[in-house]
Design a protein around this motif. Structure first.
Motif, PDB file in Angstrom:
ATOM      1  N   LYS A  88      35.013  -0.651  19.805  1.00 30.76           N
ATOM      2  CA  LYS A  88      33.505  -0.086  20.260  1.00 30.76           C
ATOM      3  C   LYS A  88      32.366  -0.924  19.853  1.00 30.76           C
ATOM      4  N   MET A  89      32.687  -1.844  18.763  1.00 29.20           N
ATOM      5  CA  MET A  89      31.501  -2.664  18.220  1.00 29.20           C
ATOM      6  C   MET A  89      31.296  -3.810  19.129  1.00 29.20           C
ATOM      7  N   ILE A  90      32.295  -4.124  20.155  1.00 22.06           N
ATOM      8  CA  ILE A  90      32.189  -5.366  20.823  1.00 22.06           C
ATOM      9  C   ILE A  90      30.752  -5.016  21.863  1.00 22.06           C
ATOM     10  N   PRO A  91      29.948  -6.117  21.856  1.00 23.15           N
ATOM     11  CA  PRO A  91      28.702  -6.027  22.836  1.00 23.15           C
ATOM     12  C   PRO A  91      29.531  -6.020  24.187  1.00 23.15           C
ATOM     13  N   ALA A 137      26.309 -15.845  22.671  1.00 24.09           N
ATOM     14  CA  ALA A 137      27.328 -16.785  22.096  1.00 24.09           C
ATOM     15  C   ALA A 137      26.506 -17.499  20.953  1.00 24.09           C
ATOM     16  N   LEU A 138      25.447 -17.659  20.963  1.00 29.10           N
ATOM     17  CA  LEU A 138      24.553 -18.247  19.943  1.00 29.10           C
ATOM     18  C   LEU A 138      23.878 -17.676  19.012  1.00 29.10           C
ATOM     19  N   ILE A 139      22.899 -16.860  19.580  1.00 31.59           N
ATOM     20  CA  ILE A 139      21.715 -16.032  18.946  1.00 31.59           C
ATOM     21  C   ILE A 139      22.182 -14.900  18.422  1.00 31.59           C
ATOM     22  N   ASN A 140      22.833 -13.935  18.838  1.00 31.30           N
ATOM     23  CA  ASN A 140      23.005 -12.784  18.489  1.00 31.30           C
ATOM     24  C   ASN A 140      24.405 -12.974  17.413  1.00 31.30           C
ATOM     25  N   GLU A 141      24.158 -12.123  16.370  1.00 31.52           N
ATOM     26  CA  GLU A 141      25.206 -12.164  15.165  1.00 31.52           C
ATOM     27  C   GLU A 141      26.243 -11.045  15.715  1.00 31.52           C
ATOM     28  N   PRO A 142      27.417 -11.418  15.983  1.00 38.32           N
ATOM     29  CA  PRO A 142      28.534 -10.635  16.530  1.00 38.32           C
ATOM     30  C   PRO A 142      28.625  -9.492  15.432  1.00 38.32           C
ATOM     31  N   PRO A 143      29.247  -8.440  15.807  1.00 39.64           N
ATOM     32  CA  PRO A 143      29.819  -7.475  14.602  1.00 39.64           C
ATOM     33  C   PRO A 143      30.964  -8.088  13.883  1.00 39.64           C
ATOM     34  N   PRO A 144      31.316  -7.782  12.579  1.00 37.18           N
ATOM     35  CA  PRO A 144      32.306  -8.447  12.066  1.00 37.18           C
ATOM     36  C   PRO A 144      33.761  -8.120  12.432  1.00 37.18           C
ATOM     37  N   GLY A 145      34.472  -9.168  12.620  1.00 44.42           N
ATOM     38  CA  GLY A 145      35.913  -8.950  13.178  1.00 44.42           C
ATOM     39  C   GLY A 145      36.026  -9.751  14.579  1.00 44.42           C
ATOM     40  N   SER A 146      34.861 -10.181  14.958  1.00 38.87           N
ATOM     41  CA  SER A 146      34.957 -11.121  16.330  1.00 38.87           C
ATOM     42  C   SER A 146      35.591 -12.456  15.812  1.00 38.87           C
TER      43      SER A 146
END
Lengths: 150, 418
Positions: A88-91, A137-146
């Motif tokens: 559920k953390m995946i944008p 892919a560049l600007i956003n910090e993805p959730p941990p685990g990506s």
């Protein structure tokens, strides 16, 4: 910035895939895109099963999701993702032709992170896909685990 | 539904049948009998009461004679009582005629059988008895008349009530039936609405994709083969692109138009003045290099769906700006006045106008009065305006002349007004 991360694109239409990849290519974003062609495959990828059994672990940094998909449709994929603790953390970005209010409401109610209507105009389309690619892919910090780029 | 006579009649008839007959002289009311049954039967109906009167007097006489023979009564006792009964019964059940007939008959019978004279001649000393008979008959007849009147009135009110009950039941039945019809209709409507929605959905989804591909790949072709293509080929790709874009615009407009009919309206009090100012402000960037003089008059507050009303003025003002483009100085006036229709809001321009003979076509979907090279557009704006105003219970109309400008009137329903 920590470089490119994986983008999972769920799109059944080969022409749309080609156009999207063309758009991303222009900005060197195409390499990290994994394309699956229906909702079932998308879930297989996310759960690392079927043909994706052997893929390296980790979630994609963003899920670009079409709504009208064969087998399992986009809203169902969205629901599965947003109700699964591991996923559920995946944008999730809905990228669709539909401007229908019902689709938008349903998507947002299920917790979609963005809703983008594919523009008919090519330049606008390229722009939209490019912006999405750059942002997620560049600007956003993805959730941990990506999945991070090596 | 019309009242079926057979449904109302039987109960009324059955009441009549159970009540005693009041029609003078007729035991059996001829109500139920077809008239074709012949004059013999009719004669019998007329004569029957009199025959019955004779029978009752004869019975009284027979009983009286029997009692005398058996020695229960003496020759001079109880000479009148039974005859009085016979007269009473005749008057009561058979009517005035048979009652009087029974009285006369009783007098004669009494005279003949119970007097020693054995003659029909009336002796002077007996006159009071005969007078008593006749008076009794008359009194009974009076009573009967009163009773008959009361009973008729009762019966009438009973009939009236009965009819009312039946009518009410029928009305209830009608209401139920209408309700069912309504339910069926609304179910049908809902189904067709659903269908329409599905249709619009698939248009918005499935029709747009191939269009995007046409545009996309034509564009890519243009980029890829930019140097290889000659002037003509480049023009072809441009035409493909433009046509596809136009189709995209048409689809979007059509979907927006169909959404107006389906969307729920959220009404609130809207300051039209403020709304118009907003729209005009929004237009300013498009007016670079144009001279437009705005005249915005008094505008009412309306009770309506704000975003829909915004669409109305967006369309009207965009049109006014578009069709005044050939004018060196565009004049656009927005105002309101009151007339028999209520409040009328108008948007007037000094643009190219239109021929009044096409005024009925103005508000139709995809109807255009100008070539698209002259003035761009899909021809859906005024149809949208009309649909929104009609959904709010108002009406639209237009006046204009070729090169004489155009005025669009929105007659606002009283409910719209605040």
């Amino acid at each position: 910035m920590s470089g490119l991360r994986r983008i999972l694109m769920v799109e059944d239409d080969a022409k749309d895939v080609e156009l999207s990849l063309t758009a991303l290519e222009q900005y060197n974003l195409a390499n990290e895109v994994i394309v699956v062609r229906d909702g079932d495959e998308a879930l297989d990828y996310l759960y690392q099963r079927g043909q994706f059994m052997a893929r390296p672990g980790g979630n994609p940094a963003v899920l670009l999701l079409d709504l009208k998909l064969p087998k399992v449709d986009g809203l169902e994929v969205l629901q599965r993702v947003k109700t699964d603790d591991r996923l559920k953390m995946i944008p999730v970005v809905v990228l669709t032709s539909s401007r229908e209010e019902s689709d938008m409401v349903a998507s947002y109610q299920l917790g979609v992170n963005a809703y983008v209507v594919k523009p008919v105009d090519f330049h606008e389309f390229v722009n939209a896909v490019k912006e999405l690619g750059i942002f997620w892919a560049l600007i956003n910090e993805p959730p941990p685990g990506s999945i991070k780029r090596a | 539904m019309t009242a079926h006579p057979d449904q109302t009649e039987p109960p009324v008839r059955s009441i009549r049948r159970f009540a005693p007959s009041f029609t003078s002289g007729a035991v059996f009311p001829p109500l139920d009998r077809p008239e074709r049954e012949g004059s013999v039967r009719r004669l019998w109906y007329g004569a029957a009461p009199y025959l019955l009167a004779i029978m009752s007097v004869a019975t009284a006489l027979g009983v009286r004679l029997l009692l005398q023979r058996l020695g229960v009564v003496g020759a001079s006792e109880m000479r009148m009582t039974l005859f009085l009964y016979a007269i009473a019964v005749s008057a009561w059940y058979l009517g005035a005629g048979p009652g009087l007939f029974a009285a006369i008959l009783s007098t004669l019978t009494y005279n003949y059988f119970l007097k020693d004279s054995h003659s029909f001649r009336i002796a002077a000393d007996q006159v009071p008895f005969y007078v008593a008979f006749v008076l009794f008959a008359v009194i009974m007849t009076r009573f009967t008349a009163v009773r008959r009147r009361v009973e008729r009135e009762l019966l009438q009110s009973h009939d009236g009530l009965q009819k009312e009950v039946i009518e009410r039941r029928m009305r209830e039945e009608q209401i139920r039936e209408l309700n069912q019809q309504l339910e069926r209709r609304s179910a049908e409507l809902e189904a067709s609405n659903k269908e329409l929605e599905a249709f619009a959905y698939s248009i918005s989804h499935d029709l747009r994709s191939p269009l995007r591909h046409m545009v996309g790949f034509a564009e890519l072709l243009g980029q890829h083969a930019a140097t290889a293509l000659d002037e003509k080929s480049r023009r072809y790709t441009t035409t493909i692109l433009e046509a596809a874009k136009r189709m995209g615009a048409l689809i979007d407009d059509l979907l927006a138009f169909s959404r107006i009919g389906r969307a729920e309206t959220r009404a609130s009090t809207v300051s039209l003045r403020q709304l118009v100012n907003e729209v005009v402000e929004e237009m300013r960037p498009d007016l670079a290099g144009r001279t437009v003089s705005w005249r915005i008059g008094d505008l009412p507050d309306l009770y309506c769906d704000r975003s829909m009303l915004r669409m109305v003025f967006m369309n009207l003002i965009t049109n006014a700006i578009k069709f005044t483009r050939p004018r060196e100085r565009a004049e656009i006036e927005i105002g309101s006045f009151e007339d028999a229709r209520g409040v009328v809001v108008f948007v007037r321009d000094n643009g190219v106008g239109f021929d009044m003979k096409y005024s009925n076509k103005l508000f139709r979907v995809f109807q255009r009065l100008h070539r698209s090279e002259e003035f761009e557009g899909t021809g859906i704006g005024l149809a949208t305006v009309q649909r929104i105003i009609q959904r709010h219970g108002g009406t639209v109309s237009a006046e204009g002349s070729v090169n004489g400008g155009a005025t669009f009137f929105l007659a606002v329903a009283p409910a719209l007004r605040r």
